[in-house]
Write an enzyme that holds these catalytic residues in place. Structure first.
Site, PDB file in Angstrom:
ATOM      1  N   HIS A 154       0.830  -1.212   0.000  1.00 36.95           N
ATOM      2  CA  HIS A 154       0.000   0.000   0.000  1.00 36.95           C
ATOM      3  C   HIS A 154       0.859   1.255   0.000  1.00 36.95           C
ATOM      4  O   HIS A 154       0.552   2.232  -0.682  1.00 36.95           O
ATOM      5  CB  HIS A 154      -0.926  -0.010   1.215  1.00 36.95           C
ATOM      6  CG  HIS A 154      -1.902   1.120   1.231  1.00 36.95           C
ATOM      7  ND1 HIS A 154      -2.940   1.222   0.335  1.00 36.95           N
ATOM      8  CD2 HIS A 154      -1.989   2.220   2.030  1.00 36.95           C
ATOM      9  CE1 HIS A 154      -3.629   2.322   0.575  1.00 36.95           C
ATOM     10  NE2 HIS A 154      -3.078   2.942   1.597  1.00 36.95           N
ATOM     11  N   ASP A 203      -7.127   8.409  -5.774  1.00 40.99           N
ATOM     12  CA  ASP A 203      -7.014   9.217  -4.560  1.00 40.99           C
ATOM     13  C   ASP A 203      -5.581   9.744  -4.481  1.00 40.99           C
ATOM     14  O   ASP A 203      -4.678   9.252  -5.171  1.00 40.99           O
ATOM     15  CB  ASP A 203      -7.395   8.425  -3.301  1.00 40.99           C
ATOM     16  CG  ASP A 203      -6.622   7.129  -3.172  1.00 40.99           C
ATOM     17  OD1 ASP A 203      -5.421   7.104  -3.490  1.00 40.99           O
ATOM     18  OD2 ASP A 203      -7.208   6.128  -2.741  1.00 40.99           O
ATOM     19  N   LYS A 243      -9.911  12.353  -2.517  1.00 43.71           N
ATOM     20  CA  LYS A 243     -10.664  11.483  -1.609  1.00 43.71           C
ATOM     21  C   LYS A 243     -10.204  11.729  -0.186  1.00 43.71           C
ATOM     22  O   LYS A 243      -9.007  11.754   0.093  1.00 43.71           O
ATOM     23  CB  LYS A 243     -10.464  10.003  -1.948  1.00 43.71           C
ATOM     24  CG  LYS A 243     -11.359   9.075  -1.118  1.00 43.71           C
ATOM     25  CD  LYS A 243     -11.096   7.605  -1.397  1.00 43.71           C
ATOM     26  CE  LYS A 243      -9.932   7.083  -0.584  1.00 43.71           C
ATOM     27  NZ  LYS A 243      -9.808   5.610  -0.652  1.00 43.71           N
ATOM     28  N   ARG A 292     -11.218  10.312   3.827  1.00 41.43           N
ATOM     29  CA  ARG A 292     -12.004   9.341   4.580  1.00 41.43           C
ATOM     30  C   ARG A 292     -11.866   9.646   6.063  1.00 41.43           C
ATOM     31  O   ARG A 292     -10.767   9.800   6.584  1.00 41.43           O
ATOM     32  CB  ARG A 292     -11.509   7.914   4.304  1.00 41.43           C
ATOM     33  CG  ARG A 292     -12.396   6.831   4.942  1.00 41.43           C
ATOM     34  CD  ARG A 292     -11.718   5.472   4.887  1.00 41.43           C
ATOM     35  NE  ARG A 292     -11.387   5.062   3.536  1.00 41.43           N
ATOM     36  CZ  ARG A 292     -12.199   4.400   2.725  1.00 41.43           C
ATOM     37  NH1 ARG A 292     -13.418   4.078   3.140  1.00 41.43           N
ATOM     38  NH2 ARG A 292     -11.811   4.058   1.520  1.00 41.43           N
ATOM     39  N   GLY A 312     -14.853  -1.627  -3.196  1.00 45.68           N
ATOM     40  CA  GLY A 312     -15.173  -1.091  -4.508  1.00 45.68           C
ATOM     41  C   GLY A 312     -15.558   0.370  -4.535  1.00 45.68           C
ATOM     42  O   GLY A 312     -15.725   0.942  -5.620  1.00 45.68           O
ATOM     43  N   GLY A 313     -15.698   1.001  -3.379  1.00 45.85           N
ATOM     44  CA  GLY A 313     -16.157   2.385  -3.345  1.00 45.85           C
ATOM     45  C   GLY A 313     -15.199   3.360  -4.002  1.00 45.85           C
ATOM     46  O   GLY A 313     -15.618   4.271  -4.729  1.00 45.85           O
ATOM     47  N   THR A 314     -13.905   3.200  -3.765  1.00 47.51           N
ATOM     48  CA  THR A 314     -12.916   4.123  -4.332  1.00 47.51           C
ATOM     49  C   THR A 314     -12.917   4.059  -5.851  1.00 47.51           C
ATOM     50  O   THR A 314     -12.924   5.084  -6.541  1.00 47.51           O
ATOM     51  CB  THR A 314     -11.517   3.794  -3.788  1.00 47.51           C
ATOM     52  OG1 THR A 314     -11.507   3.986  -2.366  1.00 47.51           O
ATOM     53  CG2 THR A 314     -10.465   4.700  -4.412  1.00 47.51           C
TER      54      THR A 314
END
Length: 339
Positions: free
Chosen positions: A135, A176, A205, A207, A236-238
């Site tokens: 990541h 993002d 984005k 959060r 799956g939102g991003t």
């Protein structure tokens, strides 16, 4: 001097392990994994690892069969057992390493879970770790004091994009701000194979407490094929937000790419909407995959991982032991087709 190689594949990674072994020209060493009452577990090699160069492939993502916590501790215990039994070196191959998203404090008194996982893996006696598309690359490398190898998939994805060329301009998009560097690497990989006229875009984005916000969009995607790149797809939102934004700004086609495809039921619903991506491309770090979604393409990691293991083992001058048979009366974990 490190001896011959032993390559173990733990439960959940059998399919990928078989493909790696076939390409690398070595066998899968037999081992046993057993579950006990109260949720306890035992894993052990069925051959003597003493003096060998041990590689352990582990699927550490959570799922219906086991949580990421369960799989992580099973992998660590197995590596520790190999170390206790005299392995010359123990390398953990974890295509996906859990808790990588929690690499810093975003709230007061937050844990830094990525560093704690690294400390636990080191404490179990692992000598080095290999992962794919962490990541945060810098956070991954800085969390460990043992050697790390970070493999990227941008070159694999770039080859697919080049093959997809249908005349429309191509734009690489970060969904993002945290994905800008990842998208930049894909952009550079495309340029390296001759696609010089490539655009770049990004989506804002934020959060907080599970609520996602932010509408800022940067980049020109009008009339373009947009390729959204992320390290993973989970809920799956991003990806869905980024695809909707790209279409709103004039994209003629939207394609999503991610190394790790952890498709929750909610993700399948989100990504199947009319304003979602036209295609999804992921690697086989997870899987098997549910197919009722936009066109799904799966890229194999086995060639990359087999080459990495061969390099770490010392190259073609090193000898690789064939997979030994288990001792009489013992069993190895069966290969589950499609996993």
């Amino acid at each position: 001097m490190i001896g011959t190689m032993l390559f173990f594949t733990l439960q959940g990674a059998e399919g990928l392990g078989q493909r790696i072994a076939a390409l690398g020209g070595w066998g899968v060493a037999p081992h046993e994994e057993r579950d006990f009452d109260m949720g306890e577990h035992k894993g052990r090699p069925l051959v003597d690892p003493r003096g060998h160069d041990v590689f352990v492939l582990a699927a550490l993502q959570g799922g219906n069969a086991a949580s990421c916590n369960d799989r992580l501790i099973r992998a660590m215990f197995f590596c520790a057992a190999c170390r206790d039994l005299g392995a010359a070196r123990v390398s953990l191959i974890a295509p996906y390493l859990p808790y990588g998203r929690k690499d810093r404090r975003t709230k007061e008194h937050d844990p830094i879970s990525a560093r704690y996982v690294a400390q636990a893996i080191e404490a179990m006696g692992c000598d080095q770790i290999v992962t794919v598309a962490a990541h945060n690359i810098a956070a991954f490398e800085n969390a460990f004091r043992i050697p790390t190898l970070h493999l990227t998939t941008e070159a694999l994805f770039a080859a697919l994009i080049a093959a997809d060329d249908r005349g429309a301009p191509c734009v690489v998009m970060a969904p993002d701000p945290g994905g800008i560097k990842r998208a930049q690497l894909l952009y550079e990989a495309l340029q390296a194979i001759g696609m010089e006229d490539v655009g770049f875009a990004m989506m804002e984005k934020r959060r907080s407490a599970g609520v996602v916000s932010g509408t800022l969009f940067a980049g020109d995607v009008a009339g373009a094929r947009v390729y959204i790149l992320d390290d993973m797809i989970c809920g799956g939102g991003t990806i869905a937000r980024a695809a909707q934004a790209a279409r709103k700004h004039g994209a003629v086609a939207v394609h999503a790419m991610a190394t790790h495809g952890f498709f929750t039921p909610q993700a399948i619903i989100r990504l199947a909407q009319d304003d979602g991506p036209d295609t999804l491309t992921v690697t086989d770090s997870a899987g098997p995959f549910i197919r009722p979604m936009p066109e799904l393409r799966v890229v194999g990691l086995a060639p990359m991982l087999a080459a990495a293991i061969a390099r770490l083992h010392g190259g073609p001058t090193w000898s690789v032991a064939p997979a030994p048979a288990p001792a009489s009366g013992q069993r190895s974990v069966p290969f589950a087709p499609g996993q």
